[in-house]
Design a protein around this motif. Structure first.
Motif, PDB file in Angstrom:
ATOM      1  N   LEU A 197       0.818  -1.224   0.000  1.00 56.25           N
ATOM      2  CA  LEU A 197       0.000   0.000   0.000  1.00 56.25           C
ATOM      3  C   LEU A 197       0.845   1.265   0.000  1.00 56.25           C
ATOM      4  O   LEU A 197       0.330   2.358   0.159  1.00 56.25           O
ATOM      5  CB  LEU A 197      -0.957  -0.018   1.202  1.00 56.25           C
ATOM      6  CG  LEU A 197      -1.927  -1.215   1.233  1.00 56.25           C
ATOM      7  CD1 LEU A 197      -2.774  -1.205   2.499  1.00 56.25           C
ATOM      8  CD2 LEU A 197      -2.828  -1.203   0.005  1.00 56.25           C
ATOM      9  N   PRO A 206      -5.898  14.109   8.335  1.00 59.79           N
ATOM     10  CA  PRO A 206      -7.141  13.348   8.175  1.00 59.79           C
ATOM     11  C   PRO A 206      -7.131  12.590   6.850  1.00 59.79           C
ATOM     12  O   PRO A 206      -6.075  12.355   6.263  1.00 59.79           O
ATOM     13  CB  PRO A 206      -8.171  14.462   8.130  1.00 59.79           C
ATOM     14  CG  PRO A 206      -7.459  15.558   7.379  1.00 59.79           C
ATOM     15  CD  PRO A 206      -6.002  15.465   7.784  1.00 59.79           C
ATOM     16  N   VAL A 254      -0.369  13.492  -2.006  1.00 54.37           N
ATOM     17  CA  VAL A 254      -0.959  13.564  -0.660  1.00 54.37           C
ATOM     18  C   VAL A 254       0.090  14.060   0.339  1.00 54.37           C
ATOM     19  O   VAL A 254      -0.208  14.854   1.231  1.00 54.37           O
ATOM     20  CB  VAL A 254      -1.536  12.191  -0.249  1.00 54.37           C
ATOM     21  CG1 VAL A 254      -1.870  12.172   1.239  1.00 54.37           C
ATOM     22  CG2 VAL A 254      -2.775  11.861  -1.078  1.00 54.37           C
ATOM     23  N   ASN A 284       0.826  11.999  12.609  1.00 54.61           N
ATOM     24  CA  ASN A 284      -0.247  11.199  12.014  1.00 54.61           C
ATOM     25  C   ASN A 284      -1.625  11.726  12.413  1.00 54.61           C
ATOM     26  O   ASN A 284      -2.517  11.872  11.566  1.00 54.61           O
ATOM     27  CB  ASN A 284      -0.059   9.728  12.448  1.00 54.61           C
ATOM     28  CG  ASN A 284      -0.711   8.768  11.468  1.00 54.61           C
ATOM     29  OD1 ASN A 284      -1.793   9.051  10.962  1.00 54.61           O
ATOM     30  ND2 ASN A 284      -0.071   7.645  11.203  1.00 54.61           N
ATOM     31  N   VAL A 305      -1.368   8.933   5.283  1.00 51.13           N
ATOM     32  CA  VAL A 305      -2.611   8.355   4.764  1.00 51.13           C
ATOM     33  C   VAL A 305      -2.374   6.894   4.359  1.00 51.13           C
ATOM     34  O   VAL A 305      -3.169   6.008   4.687  1.00 51.13           O
ATOM     35  CB  VAL A 305      -3.140   9.210   3.589  1.00 51.13           C
ATOM     36  CG1 VAL A 305      -4.288   8.520   2.876  1.00 51.13           C
ATOM     37  CG2 VAL A 305      -3.573  10.588   4.099  1.00 51.13           C
ATOM     38  N   SER A 306      -1.257   6.631   3.692  1.00 52.10           N
ATOM     39  CA  SER A 306      -0.938   5.251   3.295  1.00 52.10           C
ATOM     40  C   SER A 306      -0.546   4.408   4.504  1.00 52.10           C
ATOM     41  O   SER A 306      -0.812   3.210   4.536  1.00 52.10           O
ATOM     42  CB  SER A 306       0.213   5.233   2.293  1.00 52.10           C
ATOM     43  OG  SER A 306       0.009   6.158   1.278  1.00 52.10           O
ATOM     44  N   ILE A 307       0.105   5.026   5.470  1.00 45.63           N
ATOM     45  CA  ILE A 307       0.504   4.288   6.678  1.00 45.63           C
ATOM     46  C   ILE A 307      -0.749   3.799   7.407  1.00 45.63           C
ATOM     47  O   ILE A 307      -0.827   2.635   7.826  1.00 45.63           O
ATOM     48  CB  ILE A 307       1.380   5.179   7.591  1.00 45.63           C
ATOM     49  CG1 ILE A 307       2.760   5.391   6.956  1.00 45.63           C
ATOM     50  CG2 ILE A 307       1.514   4.561   8.989  1.00 45.63           C
ATOM     51  CD1 ILE A 307       3.615   6.461   7.636  1.00 45.63           C
ATOM     52  N   VAL A 308      -1.733   4.678   7.524  1.00 48.95           N
ATOM     53  CA  VAL A 308      -2.971   4.292   8.214  1.00 48.95           C
ATOM     54  C   VAL A 308      -3.646   3.144   7.464  1.00 48.95           C
ATOM     55  O   VAL A 308      -4.110   2.179   8.074  1.00 48.95           O
ATOM     56  CB  VAL A 308      -3.906   5.519   8.360  1.00 48.95           C
ATOM     57  CG1 VAL A 308      -5.285   5.092   8.861  1.00 48.95           C
ATOM     58  CG2 VAL A 308      -3.286   6.542   9.306  1.00 48.95           C
ATOM     59  N   GLU A 309      -3.654   3.226   6.145  1.00 49.01           N
ATOM     60  CA  GLU A 309      -4.259   2.140   5.353  1.00 49.01           C
ATOM     61  C   GLU A 309      -3.516   0.822   5.579  1.00 49.01           C
ATOM     62  O   GLU A 309      -4.125  -0.240   5.702  1.00 49.01           O
ATOM     63  CB  GLU A 309      -4.216   2.498   3.853  1.00 49.01           C
ATOM     64  CG  GLU A 309      -5.203   3.596   3.476  1.00 49.01           C
ATOM     65  CD  GLU A 309      -4.988   4.137   2.057  1.00 49.01           C
ATOM     66  OE1 GLU A 309      -4.108   3.616   1.326  1.00 49.01           O
ATOM     67  OE2 GLU A 309      -5.696   5.096   1.693  1.00 49.01           O
ATOM     68  N   ARG A 352       0.139   9.190  -6.094  1.00 49.86           N
ATOM     69  CA  ARG A 352      -0.904   9.585  -5.152  1.00 49.86           C
ATOM     70  C   ARG A 352      -0.279   9.891  -3.795  1.00 49.86           C
ATOM     71  O   ARG A 352      -0.564  10.912  -3.168  1.00 49.86           O
ATOM     72  CB  ARG A 352      -1.931   8.452  -5.029  1.00 49.86           C
ATOM     73  CG  ARG A 352      -2.868   8.594  -3.849  1.00 49.86           C
ATOM     74  CD  ARG A 352      -3.833   7.389  -3.785  1.00 49.86           C
ATOM     75  NE  ARG A 352      -4.589   7.360  -2.540  1.00 49.86           N
ATOM     76  CZ  ARG A 352      -4.210   6.697  -1.450  1.00 49.86           C
ATOM     77  NH1 ARG A 352      -3.078   6.001  -1.452  1.00 49.86           N
ATOM     78  NH2 ARG A 352      -4.943   6.704  -0.369  1.00 49.86           N
ATOM     79  N   ASN A 353       0.620   9.005  -3.363  1.00 47.20           N
ATOM     80  CA  ASN A 353       1.298   9.171  -2.082  1.00 47.20           C
ATOM     81  C   ASN A 353       2.066  10.497  -2.054  1.00 47.20           C
ATOM     82  O   ASN A 353       2.038  11.238  -1.064  1.00 47.20           O
ATOM     83  CB  ASN A 353       2.244   7.979  -1.903  1.00 47.20           C
ATOM     84  CG  ASN A 353       2.711   7.790  -0.473  1.00 47.20           C
ATOM     85  OD1 ASN A 353       2.574   8.677   0.355  1.00 47.20           O
ATOM     86  ND2 ASN A 353       3.287   6.639  -0.189  1.00 47.20           N
ATOM     87  N   LEU A 357       0.386   4.581  -7.805  1.00 49.59           N
ATOM     88  CA  LEU A 357       0.523   4.242  -6.385  1.00 49.59           C
ATOM     89  C   LEU A 357       1.423   5.242  -5.666  1.00 49.59           C
ATOM     90  O   LEU A 357       1.051   5.806  -4.636  1.00 49.59           O
ATOM     91  CB  LEU A 357       1.099   2.822  -6.247  1.00 49.59           C
ATOM     92  CG  LEU A 357       1.283   2.311  -4.823  1.00 49.59           C
ATOM     93  CD1 LEU A 357      -0.054   2.085  -4.136  1.00 49.59           C
ATOM     94  CD2 LEU A 357       2.106   1.006  -4.815  1.00 49.59           C
TER      95      LEU A 357
END
Lengths: 193, 715
Positions: free
Chosen positions: A100, B650, B609, B646, A164-168, B605-606, B602
């Motif tokens: 992910l 959100p 973000v 973290n 965001v990816s870490i949480v996923e 997007r990361n 992949l």
């Protein structure tokens, strides 16, 4: 004769015993990185502020930069290198981070992964967090929501901003663990029948 | 080979580019086996610790070298009294060298945190102890570290790395006088620090007559060429390697640690490693200069701009000029008959600022997009609609047309996905329990450039390929993106492609900076792959050493000319504000970008973000505060300088619309920075919508929210 500023110690790291002589000022992090060549644990701040050096000490997450190596003797230390057998399958948390894209530069990643492994266990054991709405013991374990993961993972900074990816990734690994547990419970029941 | 832009046509169908692919070095990163610069073992390694000045201005009177040398394990103490003289009168990649980098050349101390000595010892503990105990005495002189908008010493610089500091067209006062609505406000952004998770680290040694540096940087040839100039060496006498890099964001070029390590290894004739402590990075690794920006907008009754004046002031060091080009976005974003942008500087006793992720664009877009939001409010026009009305197909700065500008597409798509039409225009109108809720929008742009790059690809007899390109993967996913680009052009599977990067011996290449990295490297890889495939199509046997084809994009990049080539984006944010505590929480964020061909969805997007996350961090958290008395920071570390954690971040979503660049062989524009642009303004515009109070100084701290009063409830 041994000087008064160093000691002979034995560290139990990833199931292996390592005998070494350390300067008393040597942190567990420096012992791992500089003496045992286990450089997976990272030094992001050396002040216990970023979490990049997170390892598991007796199963609990610990920032290795704030612990002296001499104080870690007799403890069971697990670093990112010890989560999966060499050449074997990755730990589910590692696999989820890889699949992910739960990282970018990768420098905080070993700490994030060690932390996540412990977070999932802490949550499964019913430990509440600041994001837990109902902390009464009788209310049982809440679900590991994104809010719970964000709160529990906030000791590990990621400057690339891959949260965001870490949480996923943490959510997926937690779901897999829960599913495994349900599967194990079901087969135990079956066996009992 | 000759290289000319050949458009996007490709002999093979794309299979890899545009599809999600986990990072090729992912296994190493999740298992901790990826080795970063400070982790490569060396036999007989000595450890160097830098000593930084404790005064903000003055002269070094003495350094107690002898005292330090008596301490256990200490091998050497380098300082201005004994260090070799190096060459500092040259023009490098970013202009004149940052004097902070040319360590130990004189007794002058221009700022607190200036490198004054390097202590080298057998172990890191011994070096740290001796460095902490080294007695340096100073003769102090008065200092000024207080940045303020009305500083009397502000001046217009001669030139900037991005062109003239001032652009001016039309009559501002006439246009403002003719305007139905006017905005004239001051916006301030804080001093910010890159804070890459991996602190700067370099190991230097002489090996067979060559200087070898194992480093963490954004371009090995960049660092090698700076070191070559500083030490008067032939470029070929230096090899810089940098395989895994724990973040850069503009801070990882040539810095004091590499130079000090080279001096020490030259003296000691053994490998020397110098690692900055986290605290040292706050004065040695550059920073984003704080800015004070005045934006004046004038518009007709329909909200169309008649006047735009964006003037920015930033701090710089006394011995180094860094222009934070914050007024640049105005030269791209919005046109007006009277259009002016200007940059001024003030020299203070502060460390040298430098480029930090979206330099200029990040702080500049905060001011400009805040002002546009204020204009929308005054005109009574929806903020999305106001921006659509002011869309232009001609760049205001140059008068040239854009190669593509899909800003309106981003705004429309973003508004649809975000649910913008449900928004109540009035501020302070939505409440959920104790929280005031608001939404905001802002626009983004970032220039799409390319840098000359060489590459080589070898076809092996076993059907695999090795790509040699001196790229730097600082977390961008470049290694993976280049694998996909090569695989497609070679007509093979990604599993058959290895990419070697991060080694100056691989040859000249662009840096990981200015969002140009992947575009520049992919171009060279694409060309080499294309020619190699044509060569192999002839059906010759591949000899054991393989068949190698080289490419060089120098001519092709030159032929691009100066077009107005940019990425664009629209950012949306929803915040909740607690009027009693002043706390601001971002509840969700959404961005839509037109940013060229997306190579790997992949990682892209990361990265987008991640850029938006930087915007949240800039809007609400990041602020390095200086003590005027000592000239130093309060708590220069990751506790005192908070970057978004973290729980601060959100649900953040990034999308893109089709926007391949027709002049790039892969269609790439670059996505490293645009995610950050406009993101802070989207958040602060949402804070206004929640509270009815404009926040014009970043970060939006709780005390600022409380001081502003929370509009409808605070009144």
């Amino acid at each position: 004769m041994q000087t008064s500023t160093s000691s002979e110690i034995t560290l139990d790291v990833n199931g292996e015993e390592h005998a070494l002589s350390v300067d008393h000022r040597t942190t567990l992090l420096d012992a791992l990185r500089e003496r045992l060549d286990l450089t997976g644990s990272k030094k992001g701040c050396d002040h216990g502020q970023c979490g990049a050096c997170t390892v598991l000490v007796d199963g609990r997450r610990t920032v290795a930069c704030l612990q002296f190596a001499v104080a870690a003797e007799g403890r069971e230390i697990t670093t990112v290198e010890g989560l999966a057998p060499e050449g074997g399958a990755l730990h589910p948390v590692q696999q989820a981070f890889l699949d992910l894209d739960g990282y970018q530069c990768g420098y905080c990643t070993p700490g994030q992964i060690c932390s996540a492994v412990a977070v999932i266990e802490e949550h499964a054991a019913g430990w509440p967090s600041a994001a837990t709405d109902d902390v009464r013991p009788e209310s049982g374990a809440s679900s590991l929501t994104p809010e719970e993961i964000r709160e529990r993972m906030s000791g590990n900074l990621c400057r690339c901003g891959a949260y965001v990816s870490i949480v996923e990734a943490v959510a997926r690994a937690a779901d897999e663990r829960a599913a495994d547990e349900r599967g194990a419970a079901a087969s135990t029941e079956e066996a009992a029948v | 080979m000759t290289t000319t832009p050949t458009g996007t046509e490709s002999a093979t169908a794309r299979r890899a580019v545009g599809t999600a692919h986990p990072r090729v070095e992912g296994y190493e990163k999740v298992t901790g086996t990826a080795r970063y610069a400070g982790e490569i073992p060396f036999v007989d390694l000595a450890h160097g610790a830098l000593v930084l000045s404790t005064v903000a201005h003055g002269r070094i009177v003495s350094v107690d070298e002898a005292g330090a040398l008596r301490m256990p394990g200490v091998l050497a103490v380098l300082h201005h009294g004994n260090a070799p003289r190096i060459e500092t009168e040259y023009v490098g990649f970013l202009g004149a060298p940052d004097p902070t980098t040319a360590v130990f050349q004189h007794d002058r101390v221009p700022t607190r945190g200036w490198p004054v000595a390097l202590v080298v010892a057998e172990t890191p503990e011994q070096a740290a102890e001796a460095a902490a105990s080294l007695e340096v005495t100073y003769r102090e002189e008065p200092h000024d570290t207080a940045f303020r908008p009305d500083h009397p010493d502000a001046y217009y610089p001669g030139s900037t790395i991005v062109g003239p500091p001032v652009s001016e067209r039309g009559d501002q006062s006439a246009a403002l006088a003719a305007s139905a609505f006017v905005v004239d406000e001051l916006y301030e952004t804080a001093e910010m620090h890159h804070s890459a998770m991996e602190p700067h680290a370099a190991t230097a040694r002489w090996n067979g007559g060559r200087l070898e540096i194992v480093d963490s940087n954004q371009g090995t040839v960049w660092v090698a060429s700076e070191l070559a100039k500083l030490f008067s060496l032939d470029l070929s006498a230096i090899r810089v390697r940098s395989e895994h890099v724990g973040g850069g964001f503009g801070s990882k070029g040539c810095r004091a640690h590499q130079v000090a390590a080279v001096m020490a290894t030259t003296q000691l004739r053994r490998p020397v490693r110098v690692v900055m402590t986290r605290r040292q990075t706050f004065s040695l690794a550059g920073h984003r200069a704080p800015t004070a920006q005045r934006v004046r907008l004038g518009a007709d009754a329909g909200g169309r701009l008649l006047a735009l004046d964006h003037e920015s002031l930033n701090q710089t060091a006394t011995g180094y000029e860094w222009v934070e080009p914050a007024a640049l976005p105005a030269r791209t974003m919005y046109n007006a008959q009277a259009h002016r942008t200007a940059h001024r500087l003030v020299r203070l006793n502060v460390p040298s600022p430098t480029a930090m992720r979206a330099p200029g664009e990040a702080p500049g877009s905060f001011a400009l997009e805040s002002a546009m939001d204020e204009l929308a409010e005054r005109c009574g026009i929806d903020p999305v609609e106001l921006r659509v009305r002011n869309d232009t197909q001609v760049a205001p700065g140059s008068g040239k047309p854009f190669t593509a500008r899909r800003l309106v597409g981003c705004l429309r798509e973003g508004a649809r996905r975000f649910g913008w039409e449900q928004r109540t225009p009035r501020s302070g109108s939505t409440r959920e329990g104790r929280w005031l809720i608001g939404t905001g929008v802002a626009c983004a742009s970032f220039s799409a450039r390319a840098m000359p790059t060489t590459a080589a690809i070898t076809a092996h007899p076993d059907g695999t390929y090795t790509v040699h390109v001196n790229a730097a993967d600082i977390g961008t996913g470049a290694r993976t993106a280049l694998t996909l680009v090569a695989a497609d052009e070679l007509g093979t599977d990604t599993a058959h492609v290895r990419v070697r990067l991060g080694d100056s011996d691989l040859g000249p290449a662009g840096i990981a900076g200015g969002s140009t990295g992947t575009r520049s490297w992919a171009w060279a890889v694409n060309l080499a792959a294309r020619e190699l495939r044509e060569r192999l199509a002839l059906g010759a046997d591949i000899p054991p050493q393989g068949i190698t084809v080289r490419s060089d994009t120098t001519e092709a990049v030159k032929a691009l000319g100066h077009h107005e080539r940019h990425s664009f984006g629209a950012q949306f944010a929803e915040v909740a504000v607690d009027p009693d505590t002043g706390e601001v929480r971002v509840r969700r964020m959404l961005g839509v970008f037109a940013a060229g061909q997306i190579v790997n969805p992949l990682t892209a997007r990361n990265q987008l973000v991640g850029g938006m996350t930087w915007g949240i961090s800039m809007a609400l958290h990041e602020e390095a505060v200086r003590d005027a008395r000592t000239g130093g920071h309060y708590s220069p570390d990751l506790a005192g300088y908070h970057v978004a954690a973290n729980a601060d971040v959100p649900r953040v979503e990034a999308y893109w619309i089709d926007d391949p660049d027709p002049e790039d062989p892969v269609g790439i524009k670059g996505i490293g920075e645009i995610g950050t642009v406009g993101a802070a303004a989207a958040v602060t515009n949402a804070v206004w919508h929640a509270t009815g109070v404009r926040q014009r100084s970043l970060p939006v701290r709780p005390d600022r929210v409380l001081a502003g009063g929370a509009g409808p409830t605070g009144a």
